[in-house]
Scaffold this motif. Structure first.
Motif, PDB file in Angstrom:
ATOM      1  N   GLU A 173       0.830  -1.201   0.000  1.00 30.78           N
ATOM      2  CA  GLU A 173       0.000   0.000   0.000  1.00 30.78           C
ATOM      3  C   GLU A 173       0.870   1.259   0.000  1.00 30.78           C
ATOM      4  OE1 GLU A 173      -3.331   0.816   0.078  1.00 30.78           O
ATOM      5  OE2 GLU A 173      -3.787  -1.229  -0.514  1.00 30.78           O
ATOM      6  N   MET A 174       1.974   1.219   0.774  1.00 32.69           N
ATOM      7  CA  MET A 174       2.860   2.380   0.843  1.00 32.69           C
ATOM      8  C   MET A 174       3.425   2.711  -0.530  1.00 32.69           C
ATOM      9  SD  MET A 174       6.237   3.477   0.847  1.00 32.69           S
ATOM     10  CE  MET A 174       7.073   1.888   0.962  1.00 32.69           C
ATOM     11  N   LYS A 175       3.832   1.685  -1.276  1.00 33.23           N
ATOM     12  CA  LYS A 175       4.391   1.916  -2.608  1.00 33.23           C
ATOM     13  C   LYS A 175       3.337   2.491  -3.550  1.00 33.23           C
ATOM     14  CE  LYS A 175       6.130  -2.303  -2.934  1.00 33.23           C
ATOM     15  NZ  LYS A 175       6.844  -3.475  -3.483  1.00 33.23           N
ATOM     16  N   ILE A 176       2.094   2.042  -3.378  1.00 29.85           N
ATOM     17  CA  ILE A 176       0.992   2.588  -4.189  1.00 29.85           C
ATOM     18  C   ILE A 176       0.740   4.042  -3.823  1.00 29.85           C
ATOM     19  CG2 ILE A 176      -1.492   2.440  -4.628  1.00 29.85           C
ATOM     20  CD1 ILE A 176      -1.242  -0.606  -4.242  1.00 29.85           C
ATOM     21  N   GLU A 177       0.820   4.343  -2.512  1.00 31.00           N
ATOM     22  CA  GLU A 177       0.507   5.691  -2.033  1.00 31.00           C
ATOM     23  C   GLU A 177       1.457   6.734  -2.598  1.00 31.00           C
ATOM     24  OE1 GLU A 177       0.158   7.965   2.290  1.00 31.00           O
ATOM     25  OE2 GLU A 177      -0.168   5.811   2.150  1.00 31.00           O
ATOM     26  N   THR A 178       2.747   6.390  -2.741  1.00 24.64           N
ATOM     27  CA  THR A 178       3.698   7.358  -3.272  1.00 24.64           C
ATOM     28  C   THR A 178       3.409   7.698  -4.733  1.00 24.64           C
ATOM     29  OG1 THR A 178       5.285   5.626  -3.899  1.00 24.64           O
ATOM     30  CG2 THR A 178       5.534   6.619  -1.713  1.00 24.64           C
ATOM     31  N   LYS A 179       2.615   6.848  -5.394  1.00 25.17           N
ATOM     32  CA  LYS A 179       2.216   7.133  -6.773  1.00 25.17           C
ATOM     33  C   LYS A 179       0.967   8.013  -6.826  1.00 25.17           C
ATOM     34  CE  LYS A 179       4.135   2.758  -8.436  1.00 25.17           C
ATOM     35  NZ  LYS A 179       5.304   3.353  -9.111  1.00 25.17           N
ATOM     36  N   GLY A 180       0.358   8.265  -5.627  1.00 23.32           N
ATOM     37  CA  GLY A 180      -0.747   9.208  -5.555  1.00 23.32           C
ATOM     38  C   GLY A 180      -2.134   8.609  -5.622  1.00 23.32           C
ATOM     39  N   SER A 181      -2.273   7.286  -5.459  1.00 22.40           N
ATOM     40  CA  SER A 181      -3.600   6.670  -5.532  1.00 22.40           C
ATOM     41  C   SER A 181      -3.687   5.518  -4.539  1.00 22.40           C
ATOM     42  CB  SER A 181      -3.868   6.157  -6.946  1.00 22.40           C
ATOM     43  OG  SER A 181      -5.109   5.497  -7.004  1.00 22.40           O
ATOM     44  N   PHE A 182      -4.678   5.577  -3.641  1.00 20.80           N
ATOM     45  CA  PHE A 182      -4.882   4.499  -2.680  1.00 20.80           C
ATOM     46  C   PHE A 182      -6.303   4.587  -2.133  1.00 20.80           C
ATOM     47  CE2 PHE A 182      -2.981   8.149  -0.665  1.00 20.80           C
ATOM     48  CZ  PHE A 182      -3.719   8.337   0.488  1.00 20.80           C
ATOM     49  N   GLY A 183      -6.771   3.492  -1.551  1.00 20.83           N
ATOM     50  CA  GLY A 183      -8.132   3.449  -1.038  1.00 20.83           C
ATOM     51  C   GLY A 183      -8.186   3.781   0.437  1.00 20.83           C
ATOM     52  N   GLY A 184      -9.086   4.678   0.829  1.00 19.80           N
ATOM     53  CA  GLY A 184      -9.186   5.013   2.243  1.00 19.80           C
ATOM     54  C   GLY A 184      -9.914   6.312   2.489  1.00 19.80           C
ATOM     55  N   LEU A 185      -9.472   7.046   3.542  1.00 19.82           N
ATOM     56  CA  LEU A 185     -10.169   8.248   3.986  1.00 19.82           C
ATOM     57  C   LEU A 185      -9.406   9.533   3.676  1.00 19.82           C
ATOM     58  CD1 LEU A 185     -11.316   6.951   7.500  1.00 19.82           C
ATOM     59  CD2 LEU A 185     -12.597   6.929   5.348  1.00 19.82           C
ATOM     60  N   GLY A 186      -8.063   9.455   3.591  1.00 18.71           N
ATOM     61  CA  GLY A 186      -7.272  10.641   3.293  1.00 18.71           C
ATOM     62  C   GLY A 186      -6.839  11.422   4.509  1.00 18.71           C
ATOM     63  N   ILE A 187      -6.220  10.729   5.491  1.00 22.73           N
ATOM     64  CA  ILE A 187      -5.753  11.397   6.711  1.00 22.73           C
ATOM     65  C   ILE A 187      -4.302  11.015   6.975  1.00 22.73           C
ATOM     66  CG2 ILE A 187      -6.302  11.955   9.117  1.00 22.73           C
ATOM     67  CD1 ILE A 187      -8.876  10.447   8.860  1.00 22.73           C
ATOM     68  N   GLU A 188      -3.476  12.013   7.299  1.00 27.85           N
ATOM     69  CA  GLU A 188      -2.125  11.762   7.802  1.00 27.85           C
ATOM     70  C   GLU A 188      -2.223  11.694   9.317  1.00 27.85           C
ATOM     71  OE1 GLU A 188       0.725  11.301   6.179  1.00 27.85           O
ATOM     72  OE2 GLU A 188      -0.162  11.526   4.193  1.00 27.85           O
TER      73      GLU A 188
END
Length: 444
Positions: free
Chosen positions: A92-107
């Motif tokens: 998931e982390m590797k996907i997130e750095t590409k700017g697309s992932f499933g969830g809520l959008g909170i750091e």
């Protein structure tokens, strides 16, 4: 010598070489030759406890699960940013750095044992629902978050698009916790947004530093120039609530505005690989128009690198409020079972040698958000690195300079978003005043 005896000696030699190689490899990995005995005693203690748990625990245990838990506990005891990522989380982390992932959008982070929001990501379910920096997440659905790991919390908040999750939030100023029903979505983080604020004055917002942030910024600046007759008179670079991201992208963003050969950032760590210097490379540079960089307590890591470099080289005026203060570098290390290690390996320093760890970037001009509720303007409402458990101090130990207060100036007309954002209006004021001052100073 008999063949049999000769065979035994060869076997013993092979075994000896193998054992030697194992000990050499282990010693090289641990870098602990001077304290080897103590380390081996500690490892022996760990294996003893593992054996006791496997043998005597009331129920049969999953060895990999408790090993993962032990590794995660070891890393979280170091600092707030080192962590262990099981295979699913690492993917998931590797996907997130590409700017697309499933969830809520909170750091998120952990503060005082409680799951706490660093900042919501723009245009995500969390942002639209009104989740704010500093919010304490008490429950995820029916599960209390007290002493929950970040990895477990992220796993619970991630999920397929369209599925529901309820966050129970406590916020200063609320009489009691409030429930926020949210619907998960595919989080498409648009790294760069831009617009023209006024004739010749551009605005660029960097939400997060991802793999293509540099490319997106170049396109944004090019479009802004075309939209304004081929050149810009000034630029507002908005890094507020930008939690950071990829170090190399922070360097490349800064390169647009810093002359070739000038230092952007350098890192210092224990190993040779952690000692790096990043200078601005040859390439297309932006003209020397004035720049105002906006920061706040949600500006962290990569965004602080950019702000610090532009401030040190006197290439921009930094405006807003004190930044988060994350002055450390995390290296992502893949492991053999497709899991990953996020390990703090270095501190980074601005070109003038400042470490911002637990301090942050102090703006040249302090401007608060006037459109925030009073409870969010209080100092205690701003979550920063120094508030996190196990954070390490900056190397120089110097105190953060006191923030300066500014008076309100007239606002210029623009679109609805800008008219409601006092900090952007102040930045535009400064750019226009800068241009007027240059004209006045050149007058006979």
């Amino acid at each position: 010598m008999s063949v049999r005896n000769k065979g035994k000696k060869v076997a013993l030699l092979v075994a000896a070489v193998t054992v030697l190689a194992v000990f050499i490899g282990t010693g090289a990995q641990r870098r602990c030759s001077a304290q080897g005995a103590n380390d081996y005693e500690s490892i022996e203690l760990f294996t003893d406890v593992l054996a006791i748990v496997k043998k005597s625990y009331v129920e049969e245990v999953d060895t990999k699960k408790i090993i993962y838990g032990a590794i995660n506990g070891m890393l979280t005891s170091l600092d707030p940013h080192s962590s262990f990522m099981p295979p699913e989380m690492y993917k998931e982390m590797k996907i997130e750095t590409k700017g697309s992932f499933g969830g809520l959008g909170i750091e998120i982070t952990i503060k005082d044992g409680l799951l706490t929001v660093i900042s919501p990501i723009e245009d995500t379910p969390a942002f639209k629902a009104g989740i704010k920096a500093g919010d304490q997440i008490l429950k995820i659905d029916d599960k209390f978050t007290k002493d929950m790991t970040i990895m477990d919390a992220v796993k619970r908040m991630r999920g397929p698009k369209g599925t529901k999750v309820v966050l129970t939030i406590f916020r200063e100023g609320l009489d009691k916790p409030k429930e926020f029903p949210l619907v998960r979505d595919v989080i498409q983080v648009k790294s760069v947004k831009y617009k023209t604020l006024d004739d010749g004055f551009g605005y660029v917002r960097v939400a997060q530093f991802q793999e293509k942030t540099d490319e997106d910024l170049a396109k944004a600046l090019n479009t802004l120039r075309q939209d304004n007759g081929g050149s810009l008179r000034g630029l507002v670079l908005d890094l507020r609530n930008d939690p950071g991201g990829l170090l190399d992208q922070a360097v490349r963003v800064a390169e647009h505005f810093i002359d070739e050969g000038q230092l952007i950032v350098y890192t210092e760590g224990r190993e040779k690989e952690s000692k790096m210097r990043f200078n601005s490379r040859k390439g297309t540079k932006e003209p020397s128009y004035p720049i105002v960089v906006l920061i706040n307590s949600g500006s962290a890591s990569a965004s602080e690198i950019v702000a610090g470099a532009l401030q040190d080289h006197k290439r921009a005026v930094i405006m807003g409020t004190q930044s988060f203060g994350k002055g450390s570098v995390q290296t992502i290390i893949p492991l053999s079972d497709n899991s990953g290690l996020r390990l703090t390996t270095a501190r980074y320093y601005t070109p003038s040698g400042r470490s911002i760890q637990a301090k942050g970037i102090t703006p040249d001009i302090t401007v608060e958000r006037l459109d925030l509720p009073a409870t969010e303007k209080k100092e205690g409402a701003h979550l920063r690195e120094k508030d996190l458990e196990n954070h390490f101090e900056t190397a120089d130990g110097k105190d953060v300079p006191a923030e300066k207060k500014e008076e309100k100036l007239p606002a210029y007309k623009s679109d609805e978003q800008v008219k409601g954002d006092y900090q952007i209006l102040r930045a535009l004021d400064l750019l226009k005043g800068w241009e007027i001052f240059k004209k006045v100073s050149k007058a006979p």
